[in-house]
Design a protein around this motif. Structure first.
Motif, PDB file in Angstrom:
ATOM      1  N   LEU A 103       0.818  -1.215   0.000  1.00  0.00           N
ATOM      2  CA  LEU A 103       0.000   0.000   0.000  1.00  0.00           C
ATOM      3  C   LEU A 103       0.854   1.270   0.000  1.00  0.00           C
ATOM      4  CD1 LEU A 103      -2.876  -0.808   2.546  1.00  0.00           C
ATOM      5  CD2 LEU A 103      -3.094  -0.460   0.079  1.00  0.00           C
ATOM      6  N   LEU A 104       2.048   1.187   0.560  1.00  0.00           N
ATOM      7  CA  LEU A 104       2.878   2.371   0.790  1.00  0.00           C
ATOM      8  C   LEU A 104       3.135   3.209  -0.463  1.00  0.00           C
ATOM      9  CD1 LEU A 104       4.379   4.036   2.863  1.00  0.00           C
ATOM     10  CD2 LEU A 104       6.359   2.541   2.580  1.00  0.00           C
ATOM     11  N   PRO A 105       3.544   2.626  -1.609  1.00  0.00           N
ATOM     12  CA  PRO A 105       3.788   3.475  -2.786  1.00  0.00           C
ATOM     13  C   PRO A 105       2.566   4.244  -3.245  1.00  0.00           C
ATOM     14  CG  PRO A 105       3.922   1.131  -3.349  1.00  0.00           C
ATOM     15  CD  PRO A 105       3.895   1.216  -1.862  1.00  0.00           C
ATOM     16  N   PHE A 106       1.365   3.665  -3.059  1.00  0.00           N
ATOM     17  CA  PHE A 106       0.142   4.348  -3.466  1.00  0.00           C
ATOM     18  C   PHE A 106      -0.189   5.505  -2.519  1.00  0.00           C
ATOM     19  CE2 PHE A 106      -0.202  -0.014  -5.060  1.00  0.00           C
ATOM     20  CZ  PHE A 106      -0.369   0.238  -6.424  1.00  0.00           C
ATOM     21  N   VAL A 107       0.070   5.313  -1.237  1.00  0.00           N
ATOM     22  CA  VAL A 107      -0.133   6.392  -0.262  1.00  0.00           C
ATOM     23  C   VAL A 107       0.823   7.551  -0.560  1.00  0.00           C
ATOM     24  CG1 VAL A 107      -0.005   7.033   2.176  1.00  0.00           C
ATOM     25  CG2 VAL A 107      -0.948   4.811   1.523  1.00  0.00           C
ATOM     26  N   LEU A 108       2.075   7.225  -0.842  1.00  0.00           N
ATOM     27  CA  LEU A 108       3.071   8.247  -1.173  1.00  0.00           C
ATOM     28  C   LEU A 108       2.712   8.972  -2.471  1.00  0.00           C
ATOM     29  CD1 LEU A 108       6.267   6.234  -0.233  1.00  0.00           C
ATOM     30  CD2 LEU A 108       5.607   8.419   0.783  1.00  0.00           C
ATOM     31  N   LEU A 109       2.170   8.241  -3.434  1.00  0.00           N
ATOM     32  CA  LEU A 109       1.745   8.862  -4.688  1.00  0.00           C
ATOM     33  C   LEU A 109       0.624   9.867  -4.440  1.00  0.00           C
ATOM     34  CD1 LEU A 109       1.945   9.004  -7.768  1.00  0.00           C
ATOM     35  CD2 LEU A 109       0.299   7.113  -7.885  1.00  0.00           C
ATOM     36  N   ALA A 110      -0.305   9.516  -3.556  1.00  0.00           N
ATOM     37  CA  ALA A 110      -1.400  10.438  -3.209  1.00  0.00           C
ATOM     38  C   ALA A 110      -0.847  11.697  -2.551  1.00  0.00           C
ATOM     39  CB  ALA A 110      -2.395   9.741  -2.288  1.00  0.00           C
ATOM     40  N   VAL A 111       0.150  11.540  -1.678  1.00  0.00           N
ATOM     41  CA  VAL A 111       0.791  12.679  -1.024  1.00  0.00           C
ATOM     42  C   VAL A 111       1.438  13.591  -2.061  1.00  0.00           C
ATOM     43  CG1 VAL A 111       2.747  13.334   0.447  1.00  0.00           C
ATOM     44  CG2 VAL A 111       1.162  11.548   1.198  1.00  0.00           C
ATOM     45  N   ALA A 112       2.154  12.995  -3.016  1.00  0.00           N
ATOM     46  CA  ALA A 112       2.835  13.778  -4.055  1.00  0.00           C
ATOM     47  C   ALA A 112       1.833  14.523  -4.931  1.00  0.00           C
ATOM     48  CB  ALA A 112       3.703  12.860  -4.911  1.00  0.00           C
ATOM     49  N   LEU A 113       0.775  13.835  -5.367  1.00  0.00           N
ATOM     50  CA  LEU A 113      -0.222  14.460  -6.245  1.00  0.00           C
ATOM     51  C   LEU A 113      -0.935  15.607  -5.537  1.00  0.00           C
ATOM     52  CD1 LEU A 113      -1.763  11.303  -7.964  1.00  0.00           C
ATOM     53  CD2 LEU A 113      -0.241  13.011  -8.987  1.00  0.00           C
ATOM     54  N   TYR A 114      -1.246  15.421  -4.267  1.00  0.00           N
ATOM     55  CA  TYR A 114      -1.907  16.481  -3.498  1.00  0.00           C
ATOM     56  C   TYR A 114      -1.000  17.706  -3.392  1.00  0.00           C
ATOM     57  CZ  TYR A 114      -4.457  18.826   0.239  1.00  0.00           C
ATOM     58  OH  TYR A 114      -5.155  19.757   0.977  1.00  0.00           O
ATOM     59  N   THR A 115       0.274  17.468  -3.118  1.00  0.00           N
ATOM     60  CA  THR A 115       1.226  18.570  -2.965  1.00  0.00           C
ATOM     61  C   THR A 115       1.415  19.323  -4.276  1.00  0.00           C
ATOM     62  OG1 THR A 115       2.390  17.298  -1.259  1.00  0.00           O
ATOM     63  CG2 THR A 115       3.559  19.178  -2.207  1.00  0.00           C
ATOM     64  N   VAL A 116       1.475  18.591  -5.396  1.00  0.00           N
ATOM     65  CA  VAL A 116       1.624  19.215  -6.709  1.00  0.00           C
ATOM     66  C   VAL A 116       0.384  20.025  -7.073  1.00  0.00           C
ATOM     67  CG1 VAL A 116       1.806  18.761  -9.186  1.00  0.00           C
ATOM     68  CG2 VAL A 116       3.265  17.530  -7.582  1.00  0.00           C
ATOM     69  N   LYS A 117      -0.789  19.465  -6.792  1.00  0.00           N
ATOM     70  CA  LYS A 117      -2.054  20.120  -7.142  1.00  0.00           C
ATOM     71  C   LYS A 117      -2.240  21.422  -6.379  1.00  0.00           C
ATOM     72  CE  LYS A 117      -7.042  19.330  -7.383  1.00  0.00           C
ATOM     73  NZ  LYS A 117      -8.162  18.381  -7.104  1.00  0.00           N
ATOM     74  N   LEU A 236       9.117  17.047  -2.742  1.00  0.00           N
ATOM     75  CA  LEU A 236       8.539  16.336  -3.879  1.00  0.00           C
ATOM     76  C   LEU A 236       9.556  15.395  -4.524  1.00  0.00           C
ATOM     77  CD1 LEU A 236       6.393  19.158  -5.504  1.00  0.00           C
ATOM     78  CD2 LEU A 236       5.548  16.998  -4.568  1.00  0.00           C
ATOM     79  N   MET A 237      10.809  15.827  -4.590  1.00  0.00           N
ATOM     80  CA  MET A 237      11.862  14.965  -5.137  1.00  0.00           C
ATOM     81  C   MET A 237      12.035  13.715  -4.276  1.00  0.00           C
ATOM     82  SD  MET A 237      14.738  17.782  -6.249  1.00  0.00           S
ATOM     83  CE  MET A 237      15.989  16.500  -6.474  1.00  0.00           C
ATOM     84  N   MET A 238      12.083  13.902  -2.947  1.00  0.00           N
ATOM     85  CA  MET A 238      12.284  12.764  -2.053  1.00  0.00           C
ATOM     86  C   MET A 238      11.094  11.813  -2.075  1.00  0.00           C
ATOM     87  SD  MET A 238      14.040  10.937  -0.108  1.00  0.00           S
ATOM     88  CE  MET A 238      15.509  11.963  -0.062  1.00  0.00           C
ATOM     89  N   VAL A 239       9.877  12.356  -2.102  1.00  0.00           N
ATOM     90  CA  VAL A 239       8.688  11.500  -2.168  1.00  0.00           C
ATOM     91  C   VAL A 239       8.675  10.705  -3.470  1.00  0.00           C
ATOM     92  CG1 VAL A 239       6.164  11.492  -2.319  1.00  0.00           C
ATOM     93  CG2 VAL A 239       7.288  12.906  -0.612  1.00  0.00           C
ATOM     94  N   SER A 240       9.108  11.320  -4.562  1.00  0.00           N
ATOM     95  CA  SER A 240       9.187  10.612  -5.849  1.00  0.00           C
ATOM     96  C   SER A 240      10.157   9.431  -5.766  1.00  0.00           C
ATOM     97  CB  SER A 240       9.629  11.572  -6.953  1.00  0.00           C
ATOM     98  OG  SER A 240       8.704  12.613  -7.122  1.00  0.00           O
ATOM     99  N   THR A 246       9.821   2.134  -2.816  1.00  0.00           N
ATOM    100  CA  THR A 246       8.851   1.272  -2.139  1.00  0.00           C
ATOM    101  C   THR A 246       8.085   0.401  -3.130  1.00  0.00           C
ATOM    102  OG1 THR A 246       7.251   3.114  -2.133  1.00  0.00           O
ATOM    103  CG2 THR A 246       8.586   2.789  -0.145  1.00  0.00           C
ATOM    104  N   ALA A 247       7.828   0.918  -4.337  1.00  0.00           N
ATOM    105  CA  ALA A 247       7.151   0.117  -5.360  1.00  0.00           C
ATOM    106  C   ALA A 247       8.044  -1.037  -5.811  1.00  0.00           C
ATOM    107  CB  ALA A 247       6.778   0.994  -6.557  1.00  0.00           C
ATOM    108  N   TYR A 248       9.324  -0.755  -5.973  1.00  0.00           N
ATOM    109  CA  TYR A 248      10.277  -1.811  -6.345  1.00  0.00           C
ATOM    110  C   TYR A 248      10.335  -2.889  -5.263  1.00  0.00           C
ATOM    111  CZ  TYR A 248      14.703  -4.189  -7.171  1.00  0.00           C
ATOM    112  OH  TYR A 248      15.662  -5.151  -7.348  1.00  0.00           O
ATOM    113  N   ASP A 249      10.440  -2.453  -4.000  1.00  0.00           N
ATOM    114  CA  ASP A 249      10.524  -3.406  -2.889  1.00  0.00           C
ATOM    115  C   ASP A 249       9.259  -4.248  -2.770  1.00  0.00           C
ATOM    116  OD1 ASP A 249      13.020  -2.497  -2.262  1.00  0.00           O
ATOM    117  OD2 ASP A 249      12.371  -1.212  -0.606  1.00  0.00           O
ATOM    118  N   ALA A 250       8.096  -3.641  -3.059  1.00  0.00           N
ATOM    119  CA  ALA A 250       6.834  -4.326  -2.861  1.00  0.00           C
ATOM    120  C   ALA A 250       6.476  -5.271  -4.002  1.00  0.00           C
ATOM    121  CB  ALA A 250       5.710  -3.302  -2.677  1.00  0.00           C
ATOM    122  N   PHE A 251       6.816  -4.895  -5.239  1.00  0.00           N
ATOM    123  CA  PHE A 251       6.314  -5.656  -6.374  1.00  0.00           C
ATOM    124  C   PHE A 251       7.363  -6.290  -7.282  1.00  0.00           C
ATOM    125  CE2 PHE A 251       3.139  -2.331  -5.414  1.00  0.00           C
ATOM    126  CZ  PHE A 251       2.043  -3.161  -5.107  1.00  0.00           C
TER     127      PHE A 251
END
Length: 253
Positions: A103-117, A236-240, A246-251
């Protein structure tokens, strides 16, 4: 000698990045594993904590001297995080963490998208909670993040910064400063755990701590000098990077 130069350089860079937006472990832990592939992982994690707790403490002190630190949120969050980091560490020995890992990469993606928006997100320091409400919300955040840090860990500093900006209305600079105080508490909790179980190479940890402190001092001064806009971009760079890792580690790993 070359291995120690690599470790010291990694400790400096980890301290610099961690002081601004968190995520120093993404640099130093892989460095430790590459230099000492045959050492028990728990020992490398424990040794990393010696360096990181010193560096994070140095960053917190630097921020406290130059930035008006929101102690009303920092202290209750730090105390709660310290206590709940033990609960997380205990839990990880009793339950699988595969679901969190995926779940972690998806949560981080939501954080990044919110911050960018939200273009003005964290650009101004406009606190929205006071009194007992601030204390209880800080305790809630500290408990959740402390538990997560003990249970799993990746992205703890970044999550803290995001939550202090989103929930409290802090600027990125102020949120980064407060997150350091909370991170010190969770790191001390982990350090006690690793130390009591004998999973620390103290000489190596203290050597890296010197360079981690130096990097943290530079990083916190850069954040103070260039302000919330700089912290937001680095965040934003670090979250990316965290999303990819985390996506690599998970999948894929």
């Amino acid at each position: 000698m070359s291995d120690y130069l690599i470790l010291c350089g990694g400790a400096f860079l980890a301290g610099l990045i961690d002081a601004v937006v968190g995520g120093g472990g993404l640099i130093l832990i892989p460095t430790l594993f590459s230099v000492f592939p045959n050492v028990t992982p728990a020992t490398l994690f424990g040794t990393n904590k010696v360096a990181s707790v010193c560096g994070t403490s140095a960053a917190a002190i630097t921020f406290a001297r130059k930035v008006k630190l929101e102690w009303g949120a920092a202290v209750p969050a730090a105390l709660a995080a310290f206590l709940f980091s033990f609960a997380g560490a205990w839990t990880v020995t009793h339950i699988p963490t595969d679901l969190i890992r995926k779940l972690l990469p998806f949560v981080l993606l939501a954080v990044a998208l919110y911050t960018v928006k939200k273009k003005d997100f964290g650009q101004h320091h406009l606190p929205i909670h006071t009194g007992n409400k601030k204390i209880w919300i800080a305790i809630f955040i500290g408990s959740g993040i402390g538990f997560y840090d003990g249970l799993f860990g990746p992205g703890t500093g970044s999550f803290l910064i995001f939550l202090f900006v989103r929930v409290f209305g802090f600027s990125f600079l102020s949120a980064s400063a407060v997150s350091k105080v909370v991170n010190v508490a969770t790191n001390i909790g982990a350090l006690i755990w690793f130390g009591a179980s004998g999973h620390i190479i103290w000489q190596l940890g203290l050597l890296m701590a010197i360079f981690n402190i130096a990097g943290s001092t530079v990083g916190s001064r850069l954040a103070i000098r260039y302000g919330s806009s700089f912290v937001r971009k680095l965040f934003l760079m670090m979250v990316s990077v965290l999303i990819l890792k985390t996506a690599y580690d998970a999948f894929l790993k």
